[in-house]
Design a protein around this motif. Structure first.
Motif, PDB file in Angstrom:
ATOM      1  N   ALA A   1       0.836  -1.205   0.000  1.00 53.18           N
ATOM      2  CA  ALA A   1       0.000   0.000   0.000  1.00 53.18           C
ATOM      3  C   ALA A   1       0.872   1.256   0.000  1.00 53.18           C
ATOM      4  CB  ALA A   1      -0.911  -0.005   1.222  1.00 53.18           C
ATOM      5  N   PHE A   2       1.980   1.211   0.747  1.00 54.36           N
ATOM      6  CA  PHE A   2       2.833   2.398   0.796  1.00 54.36           C
ATOM      7  C   PHE A   2       3.591   2.591  -0.506  1.00 54.36           C
ATOM      8  CE2 PHE A   2       2.051   4.368   4.718  1.00 54.36           C
ATOM      9  CZ  PHE A   2       1.726   3.392   5.644  1.00 54.36           C
TER      10      PHE A   2
ATOM     11  N   VAL B   1       1.537   4.783  -2.586  1.00 49.52           N
ATOM     12  CA  VAL B   1       1.596   6.201  -2.196  1.00 49.52           C
ATOM     13  C   VAL B   1       2.740   6.903  -2.924  1.00 49.52           C
ATOM     14  CG1 VAL B   1       2.066   7.785  -0.270  1.00 49.52           C
ATOM     15  CG2 VAL B   1       0.552   5.828   0.069  1.00 49.52           C
TER      16      VAL B   1
ATOM     17  N   ARG C   1       2.029   8.344  -6.453  1.00 51.19           N
ATOM     18  CA  ARG C   1       1.035   9.394  -6.666  1.00 51.19           C
ATOM     19  C   ARG C   1       1.689  10.758  -6.804  1.00 51.19           C
ATOM     20  NH1 ARG C   1      -2.560   7.741  -1.505  1.00 51.19           N
ATOM     21  NH2 ARG C   1      -2.907   5.572  -2.095  1.00 51.19           N
TER      22      ARG C   1
ATOM     23  N   ILE D   1       0.852  13.350  -4.926  1.00 54.75           N
ATOM     24  CA  ILE D   1       1.114  13.750  -3.537  1.00 54.75           C
ATOM     25  C   ILE D   1       1.566  12.510  -2.779  1.00 54.75           C
ATOM     26  CG2 ILE D   1       0.085  14.638  -1.416  1.00 54.75           C
ATOM     27  CD1 ILE D   1      -1.562  16.503  -3.045  1.00 54.75           C
TER      28      ILE D   1
ATOM     29  N   VAL E   1       1.353  11.008   3.431  1.00 52.32           N
ATOM     30  CA  VAL E   1       0.151  10.711   4.198  1.00 52.32           C
ATOM     31  C   VAL E   1       0.393  11.152   5.644  1.00 52.32           C
ATOM     32  CG1 VAL E   1      -0.591   8.788   2.753  1.00 52.32           C
ATOM     33  CG2 VAL E   1       0.927   8.357   4.686  1.00 52.32           C
ATOM     34  N   PRO E   2      -0.663  11.474   6.378  1.00 43.21           N
ATOM     35  CA  PRO E   2      -0.479  12.071   7.706  1.00 43.21           C
ATOM     36  C   PRO E   2      -0.292  11.072   8.839  1.00 43.21           C
ATOM     37  CG  PRO E   2      -2.800  12.070   7.116  1.00 43.21           C
ATOM     38  CD  PRO E   2      -2.077  11.476   5.954  1.00 43.21           C
ATOM     39  N   ALA E   3      -0.035   9.822   8.528  1.00 39.90           N
ATOM     40  CA  ALA E   3      -0.078   8.781   9.557  1.00 39.90           C
ATOM     41  C   ALA E   3       0.843   9.021  10.752  1.00 39.90           C
ATOM     42  CB  ALA E   3       0.226   7.434   8.914  1.00 39.90           C
TER      43      ALA E   3
ATOM     44  N   PHE F   1       5.147   2.754  10.207  1.00 39.03           N
ATOM     45  CA  PHE F   1       3.709   2.792  10.444  1.00 39.03           C
ATOM     46  C   PHE F   1       3.315   1.728  11.467  1.00 39.03           C
ATOM     47  CE2 PHE F   1      -0.565   3.874   9.374  1.00 39.03           C
ATOM     48  CZ  PHE F   1      -1.310   2.715   9.221  1.00 39.03           C
TER      49      PHE F   1
ATOM     50  N   MET G   1      -4.452   5.185   6.540  1.00 34.69           N
ATOM     51  CA  MET G   1      -3.347   6.116   6.800  1.00 34.69           C
ATOM     52  C   MET G   1      -3.849   7.475   7.254  1.00 34.69           C
ATOM     53  SD  MET G   1      -1.057   5.271   3.470  1.00 34.69           S
ATOM     54  CE  MET G   1      -0.781   3.583   2.943  1.00 34.69           C
TER      55      MET G   1
ATOM     56  N   LEU H   1      -4.761   6.707  15.212  1.00 35.23           N
ATOM     57  CA  LEU H   1      -3.560   5.891  15.011  1.00 35.23           C
ATOM     58  C   LEU H   1      -2.668   5.863  16.246  1.00 35.23           C
ATOM     59  CD1 LEU H   1      -2.660   6.827  11.347  1.00 35.23           C
ATOM     60  CD2 LEU H   1      -3.588   4.673  12.172  1.00 35.23           C
TER      61      LEU H   1
END
Lengths: 314, 177
Positions: free
Chosen positions: A28-29, A32, A35, A37, A40-42, A300, B71, B76
């Motif tokens: 999934a990352f 990212v 893209r 942008i 991501v704000p995680a 993450f 995400m 989180l």
């Protein structure tokens, strides 16, 4: 979701499910990064410290960018310009940085067990970026990710690791990850660098290059770790290259869909020739791209493993 | 197999989706500007079904994608890292009418995270929300534009939506604690 850990210290202690969780999250990352942008704000507002006491190009830049793309703040600790030179210990350095409320430490050190020591001494999360010749967990995870992405699976594949196994943390982490996921691992190199004792980790050990590469689906080349060898393990680089270097003639005797991997930095003309390094069977640069995705996934996941983080206002 | 009360069976689910699709068609007259984005997991099969029905109504394909919220969640720091499911938006959302689709609307935090995530893909002309079930208990000022069924629930109850599971019936079940 099977990840509950606050630290990533080694592959040896991970289960196959945990490894697969990292790989699935990394996929999934990776998306990212493709893209417009790429952020991501995680991990927004978290502070990540790159504590590298050994040199690094790939790993450190990769971790830095991974943290930044998760919206964290990053401190790159440079030992050369620090009070390490004044005799400050690793423990004190880390604790002082933790006193600035750092959340995650990414640690590379020449001593095996340094990250494990810091995990006991700090409240923050610790991620091992390479400890001596012991382990390099994120390298093994990105290697596994690359193999799975290209071949669709890992279980049942023949993976040959060639070169300086004895002094290689990458080799050890790779062996753990690949055997846990069901691959058949073959180690090959000069007898001084590939002792039979590695068979106890569940690998085949051979000193015959032809035999090692004949059925391989993946060939992972390692660099001679000069900086770690305490004595001369073979007569000279030229002899190493003539016996164990991967070149066009030898590549022609591998399976046509066998892929060539290398953790980097490559020594062109030693373990691998220029043509092979840049050829279409090489996935060396893909490993670098995948490394970024894997490290984002690791940060993450360990952040989630810290458990509830309440902020109390006095 | 289900415990609790079945509040929508397969036929009722399909009727509700037909009505929701017709409401979308009635509201969004410029049909070529509409795209559907499902929120995994429950919103994805729903978005697919709405897409099929709308294609029948409008006579043209409706771009359909998915946006994962893992995400962008606001919790989180309070829980183990969530599973991340695929985000697939293979079309431009700039100036489009994006209909976000989810199975159950509850606190509204998932939808807020979905809008945050969508923000990085472009600037839609507007975002609308279609849900199969609205169970109340909003914690944010968020509301659905299109609702399959309103189901008032107690906070301790759970709503389970099963769609397209192999060997299973489609159904929506209300489980009491």
């Amino acid at each position: 979701m099977s990840w509950n850990r606050k630290h990533l210290l080694d592959i040896e202690s991970l289960s196959a499910e945990e490894i697969v969780t990292v790989l699935d999250t990394a996929r999934a990352f990776k998306a990212v990064g493709e893209r417009a942008i790429k952020k991501v704000p995680a991990l927004r507002g978290k502070t990540v410290v790159n504590l590298f006491v050994e040199p690094s190009t790939r790993t450190r830049t990769s971790f830095e960018l991974a943290a930044i793309r998760l919206s964290a703040d990053v401190i790159n600790f440079n030992t050369e310009a620090s009070s390490f030179k004044k005799g400050e210990t690793l423990k004190d350095t880390a604790r002082n940085l933790e006193a600035l409320n750092a959340d995650i430490f990414i640690v590379r050190h020449s001593s095996a067990g340094a990250p494990h020591f810091l995990a006991r001494v700090l409240k923050a999360s610790v991620v091992n970026a390479g400890d001596g010749a012991h382990e390099h967990p994120t390298q093994a995870l990105l290697d596994a990710f690359t193999i799975r992405e290209r071949k669709g699976k890992i279980s049942g594949l023949n993976v040959t690791i060639l070169g300086d196994i004895l002094y290689s943390r990458v080799a050890r982490s790779d062996i753990w990850a690949l055997t846990k996921l069901g691959a058949k691992v073959t180690l090959c190199g000069p007898p001084t660098l590939v002792p039979r004792v590695f068979e106890q980790m569940g690998c085949r050990v051979t000193h015959n290059f032809e035999e090692a590469i004949a059925d391989a689906d993946i060939i992972n080349l390692l660099r001679i770790q000069h900086e770690r060898q305490r004595k001369t393990m073979f007569p000279g680089l030229a002899e190493y290259t003539s016996l164990f270097g991967l070149n066009r003639e030898r590549l022609a005797r591998t399976k046509p869909d066998a892929l060539i991997m290398h953790p980097g930095p490559i020594n062109r003309g030693v373990e691998i020739d220029t043509e092979t390094a840049d050829g279409e069977r090489s996935v060396i640069l893909e490993q670098v791209t995948n490394g970024l995705a894997v490290r984002m996934a690791v940060l993450f996941l360990v952040n989630g493993g810290q458990g509830p983080q309440e902020v109390t206002v006095a | 197999m289900s415990e609790g009360n079945v509040i929508l069976n397969a036929a009722a689910i399909q009727r509700a989706l037909m009505r929701v699709a017709h409401e979308i068609a009635e509201c969004d007259v410029a049909s070529t500007e509409v795209v559907l984005v499902g929120i995994p997991r429950g919103g994805v099969p729903l978005a697919q079904r709405l897409s099929t029905i709308l294609t029948g109504i409008w006579g043209h394909a409706v771009p359909t994608g998915s946006v994962d919220v893992g995400m962008h969640r606001d919790d989180l720091n309070h829980r183990a890292a969530p599973n991340i499911l695929p985000t697939v938006i293979p079309f431009d959302i700039n100036a489009k009418t994006v209909v976000l689709v989810d199975d159950v609307l509850f606190s509204g935090r998932t939808v807020r995270a979905a809008m945050d995530s969508l923000n990085d893909f472009g600037r839609p002309e507007r975002i609308q929300l279609a849900v199969l079930i609205d169970r109340g208990h909003r914690e944010l000022p968020i509301r659905a534009d299109f609702v399959g069924k309103n189901v008032p629930t107690a906070i301790t109850e759970k709503i389970r939506v099963r769609l397209g599971e192999p060997g299973g019936e489609d159904e929506v079940v209300l489980e009491k604690k």
